[in-house]
Write an enzyme that holds these catalytic residues in place. Structure first.
Site, PDB file in Angstrom:
ATOM      1  N   HIS A 260     -28.430  66.254  45.160  1.00 19.89           N
ATOM      2  CA  HIS A 260     -27.339  65.923  45.722  1.00 19.89           C
ATOM      3  C   HIS A 260     -26.237  65.856  44.833  1.00 19.89           C
ATOM      4  O   HIS A 260     -26.444  65.158  43.976  1.00 19.89           O
ATOM      5  CB  HIS A 260     -27.363  65.080  46.970  1.00 19.89           C
ATOM      6  CG  HIS A 260     -26.426  65.533  47.921  1.00 19.89           C
ATOM      7  ND1 HIS A 260     -25.182  64.955  48.016  1.00 19.89           N
ATOM      8  CD2 HIS A 260     -26.370  66.319  49.151  1.00 19.89           C
ATOM      9  CE1 HIS A 260     -24.283  65.327  48.862  1.00 19.89           C
ATOM     10  NE2 HIS A 260     -25.125  66.397  49.660  1.00 19.89           N
ATOM     11  N   ASP A 311     -31.295  70.055  53.622  1.00 20.82           N
ATOM     12  CA  ASP A 311     -32.008  71.515  53.777  1.00 20.82           C
ATOM     13  C   ASP A 311     -33.300  71.782  53.791  1.00 20.82           C
ATOM     14  O   ASP A 311     -33.565  72.563  54.399  1.00 20.82           O
ATOM     15  CB  ASP A 311     -31.292  72.374  52.502  1.00 20.82           C
ATOM     16  CG  ASP A 311     -29.520  72.704  53.230  1.00 20.82           C
ATOM     17  OD1 ASP A 311     -29.380  72.712  54.018  1.00 20.82           O
ATOM     18  OD2 ASP A 311     -28.817  72.993  51.963  1.00 20.82           O
TER      19      ASP A 311
HETATM   20  C1  LIG Z   1     -25.998  71.047  52.589  1.00 19.20           C
HETATM   21  C2  LIG Z   1     -25.866  71.000  50.983  1.00 19.20           C
HETATM   22  O1  LIG Z   1     -25.221  71.607  50.387  1.00 19.20           O
HETATM   23  S1  LIG Z   1     -26.995  69.828  50.126  1.00 19.20           S
HETATM   24  C3  LIG Z   1     -27.114  70.635  48.453  1.00 19.20           C
HETATM   25  C4  LIG Z   1     -27.966  72.019  48.616  1.00 19.20           C
HETATM   26  N1  LIG Z   1     -28.439  72.511  47.601  1.00 19.20           N
HETATM   27  C5  LIG Z   1     -29.590  72.727  46.875  1.00 19.20           C
HETATM   28  O2  LIG Z   1     -30.553  72.132  47.386  1.00 19.20           O
HETATM   29  C6  LIG Z   1     -29.603  73.299  45.533  1.00 19.20           C
HETATM   30  C7  LIG Z   1     -30.504  72.746  44.606  1.00 19.20           C
HETATM   31  N2  LIG Z   1     -29.746  71.541  44.116  1.00 19.20           N
HETATM   32  C8  LIG Z   1     -28.883  71.487  43.307  1.00 19.20           C
HETATM   33  O3  LIG Z   1     -28.602  72.539  42.534  1.00 19.20           O
HETATM   34  C9  LIG Z   1     -27.954  70.101  42.651  1.00 19.20           C
HETATM   35  O4  LIG Z   1     -28.726  69.081  42.836  1.00 19.20           O
HETATM   36  C10 LIG Z   1     -26.638  70.159  43.559  1.00 19.20           C
HETATM   37  C11 LIG Z   1     -25.782  71.269  43.529  1.00 19.20           C
HETATM   38  C12 LIG Z   1     -26.717  69.815  45.096  1.00 19.20           C
HETATM   39  C13 LIG Z   1     -25.976  68.888  43.038  1.00 19.20           C
HETATM   40  O5  LIG Z   1     -25.473  69.356  41.508  1.00 19.20           O
HETATM   41  P1  LIG Z   1     -25.255  68.191  40.702  1.00 19.20           P
HETATM   42  O6  LIG Z   1     -24.154  67.145  41.165  1.00 19.20           O
HETATM   43  O7  LIG Z   1     -24.690  68.908  39.481  1.00 19.20           O
HETATM   44  O8  LIG Z   1     -26.508  67.542  40.102  1.00 19.20           O
HETATM   45  P2  LIG Z   1     -26.963  66.250  39.486  1.00 19.20           P
HETATM   46  O9  LIG Z   1     -25.499  65.898  38.479  1.00 19.20           O
HETATM   47  O10 LIG Z   1     -27.344  65.158  40.245  1.00 19.20           O
HETATM   48  O11 LIG Z   1     -28.130  66.874  38.437  1.00 19.20           O
HETATM   49  C14 LIG Z   1     -28.880  66.045  37.469  1.00 19.20           C
HETATM   50  C15 LIG Z   1     -29.743  66.801  36.761  1.00 19.20           C
HETATM   51  O12 LIG Z   1     -30.836  67.119  37.866  1.00 19.20           O
HETATM   52  C16 LIG Z   1     -31.001  68.595  37.818  1.00 19.20           C
HETATM   53  N3  LIG Z   1     -31.156  68.920  39.181  1.00 19.20           N
HETATM   54  C17 LIG Z   1     -30.349  68.639  40.205  1.00 19.20           C
HETATM   55  N4  LIG Z   1     -30.864  69.350  41.202  1.00 19.20           N
HETATM   56  C18 LIG Z   1     -32.034  69.818  40.814  1.00 19.20           C
HETATM   57  C19 LIG Z   1     -32.841  70.707  41.575  1.00 19.20           C
HETATM   58  N5  LIG Z   1     -32.690  70.948  42.652  1.00 19.20           N
HETATM   59  N6  LIG Z   1     -33.879  71.275  40.862  1.00 19.20           N
HETATM   60  C20 LIG Z   1     -34.113  71.117  39.584  1.00 19.20           C
HETATM   61  N7  LIG Z   1     -33.249  70.242  38.959  1.00 19.20           N
HETATM   62  C21 LIG Z   1     -32.286  69.650  39.448  1.00 19.20           C
HETATM   63  C22 LIG Z   1     -29.865  69.077  37.118  1.00 19.20           C
HETATM   64  O13 LIG Z   1     -29.972  70.336  36.657  1.00 19.20           O
HETATM   65  C23 LIG Z   1     -29.126  67.816  36.287  1.00 19.20           C
HETATM   66  O14 LIG Z   1     -30.081  68.333  35.009  1.00 19.20           O
HETATM   67  P3  LIG Z   1     -29.464  68.223  33.710  1.00 19.20           P
HETATM   68  O15 LIG Z   1     -28.843  66.688  33.466  1.00 19.20           O
HETATM   69  O16 LIG Z   1     -30.573  68.460  32.769  1.00 19.20           O
HETATM   70  O17 LIG Z   1     -28.459  69.191  33.653  1.00 19.20           O
HETATM   71  O1  LIG Z   2     -21.628  66.979  50.303  1.00 12.76           O
HETATM   72  C1  LIG Z   2     -22.000  67.990  49.640  1.00 12.76           C
HETATM   73  O2  LIG Z   2     -21.746  67.959  48.387  1.00 12.76           O
HETATM   74  C2  LIG Z   2     -22.927  69.116  50.235  1.00 12.76           C
HETATM   75  C3  LIG Z   2     -22.922  68.932  51.625  1.00 12.76           C
HETATM   76  O3  LIG Z   2     -21.884  69.663  52.284  1.00 12.76           O
HETATM   77  C4  LIG Z   2     -23.929  68.472  52.288  1.00 12.76           C
HETATM   78  O4  LIG Z   2     -24.792  67.959  51.638  1.00 12.76           O
HETATM   79  O5  LIG Z   2     -24.031  68.357  53.704  1.00 12.76           O
END
Ligand SMILES: CC(=O)SCCNC(=O)CCNC(=O)[C@H](O)C(C)(C)COP(=O)(O)OP(=O)(O)OC[C@H]1O[C@@H](n2cnc3c(N)ncnc32)[C@H](O)[C@@H]1OP(=O)(O)O
Ligand SMILES: O=C([O-])CC(=O)C(=O)O
Length: 375
Positions: A260, A311
């Site tokens: 997240h 999710d």
């Molecule tokens: C309702 C919502 O919208 S909740 C979010 C739903 N999205 C997802 O589930 C998609 C998968 N998750 C992700 O892509 C990311 O965690 C996000 C987009 C939600 C957040 O992105 P960021 O804020 O950039 O993540 P964050 O800074 O915590 O990442 C730290 C590290 O963990 C890694 N990482 C974060 N999430 C994941 C994941 N789901 N799988 C694998 N690696 C991950 C990143 O690649 C990053 O690695 P790096 O430092 O080597 O580049």
């Molecule tokens: O807050 C965020 O970045 C993603 C989002 O909408 C949620 O987690 O519900």
């Protein structure tokens, strides 16, 4: 609030404005809507109460809630030109594109003429969005023109009724209620920020919502519940799931439904939806998907200290209720709409056009080269 990277990428860690609607991760993992804890809301509230809280500014009295539910029920019908437009969209369209088009067509037919109409327009969308997506789905997939004006009290029950052609069980209506509450609002997430940027130009509310739907569609945001389901659906055992996840991590692939942008240790919504997913799995006699999901959660924490976001367990929960995977993110729309609209109201109340700067990284000043001399 947990410490955030501040190198500017993705605007992470920077404040982009203020809000009275929601706190995310304030003490490391919490979530509140207008000061009410998500655990209390998921346990005790109806989604319609939460919508009232977000859109009208306070929890309703019983009389106000009854009146609000009646009002929303009365707004479920779709205008004929909108139905015609939905009938033109093919069955293989992505349902989020259908939602986007549905919101936009509604905005053509029932245009917001002034900001005084914002409450009415939001209520109308809240009532009509489940009708829009299910009208299209049932027409394009089953060849039927459904009557979208059901007598179901709850929006969640109404959604499932339209989808399945029969009233939802008490358990399913309850889970939908919880799910819609969990997804309703989340501060300056990507889709809400989209809505606020659009609102800041003094645009109409349908444009704000249509843009927000486009932002929610992506797999890094709302689309993750579908992507998580696509990932786990073919895994037959927890051991197979573990092997597959380890392989994906080895290849540095993103695991959908994990991590997240704001929470650092856990997403408070996960434990809530996970518990309902377990209940549903027992209800359908599942001995595969829920254990697979639990193993994925354990492996991700063990290997990467990455936790399930809202999710991940939504995927299995929706699946157990017979909801087709491609309708998962549209349900998110039907819920987050409340947050989007509340943020649009807030932006309009104290508006300045949102227009940040960019750090220029392109070439220095260049001499003009006539076209015949370019290589
Ligand atoms: C309702 C919502 O919208 S909740 C979010 C739903 N999205 C997802 O589930 C998609 C998968 N998750 C992700 O892509 C990311 O965690 C996000 C987009 C939600 C957040 O992105 P960021 O804020 O950039 O993540 P964050 O800074 O915590 O990442 C730290 C590290 O963990 C890694 N990482 C974060 N999430 C994941 C994941 N789901 N799988 C694998 N690696 C991950 C990143 O690649 C990053 O690695 P790096 O430092 O080597 O580049
Ligand atoms: O807050 C965020 O970045 C993603 C989002 O909408 C949620 O987690 O519900």
């Amino acid at each position: 609030m947990a410490e955030q990277p501040t190198n500017g990428a993705g605007l992470r860690g920077q404040s982009a404005g203020s809000t009275a609607l929601c706190t995310v991760g304030k003490s490391g993992s919490g979530l509140t809507y207008r000061g009410y804890d998500i655990h209390d809301l998921a346990e005790y509230a109806r989604f319609e109460e939460v919508a009232h809280l977000l859109l009208k500014g306070k929890l309703p009295t019983q009389a106000e809630l009854d009146a609000y539910i009646d009002k929303l029920k009365s707004l479920r019908g779709l205008p004929e030109p909108l139905k015609k437009a939905l009938e033109l969209i093919p069955a293989d369209a992505h349902p989020m594109d259908v939602m986007r088009t549905g919101a936009s067509v509604l905005g053509n037919l029932e245009t917001e003429q002034s900001f005084d109409e914002q409450q009415e327009q939001s209520d109308r969308m809240l009532a009509a969005f489940p009708s829009i997506i299910n009208y299209w789905y049932r027409y394009s997939h089953d060849g039927v023109r459904i009557d979208t004006e059901t007598d179901d009290v709850s929006i969640g029950g109404h959604f499932l009724h339209l989808l399945h052609g029969e009233p939802a069980s008490e358990l399913h209506a309850r889970v939908m209620n919880v799910s819609l509450i969990l997804y309703a609002e989340h501060e300056f997430n990507a889709s809400t920020f989209t809505a606020r940027v659009c609102a800041s130009t003094l645009s109409d509310i349908h444009s704000c919502v249509t843009g927000a739907i486009g932002s929610l569609r992506g797999p890094l945001h709302g689309g993750a519940n579908e992507a998580a389901m696509d990932m786990i659906e073919d895994w037959q055992t927890p051991d197979e799931a573990e092997r597959k996840i380890l392989g994906m991590l080895e290849r540095k692939e993103k695991i959908m439904g994990f991590g997240h942008a704001i929470y650092r240790e856990s997403d408070p919504r996960n434990a809530i939806i996970k518990q309902w997913s377990k209940k549903l799995s027992e209800d359908v006699g599942d001995d595969r998907l829920y254990p697979v999901s639990e193993r994925v959660e354990a492996v991700m924490w063990r290997e990467k200290k990455l936790f399930c976001n809202a999710d991940f367990f939504h995927a299995s929960a929706y699946h157990f209720m017979g909801i087709p995977t491609k309708l998962f993110t549209p349900i998110f729309v039907c819920s987050r709409l409340t947050g989007w609209c509340a943020h649009v109201f807030e932006q309009r109340e104290n508006n300045r056009i949102i227009r940040p700067n960019a750090d220029y990284i392109g070439p220095e000043k260049q001499a003009w080269v006539p076209i015949e001399q370019r290589r």
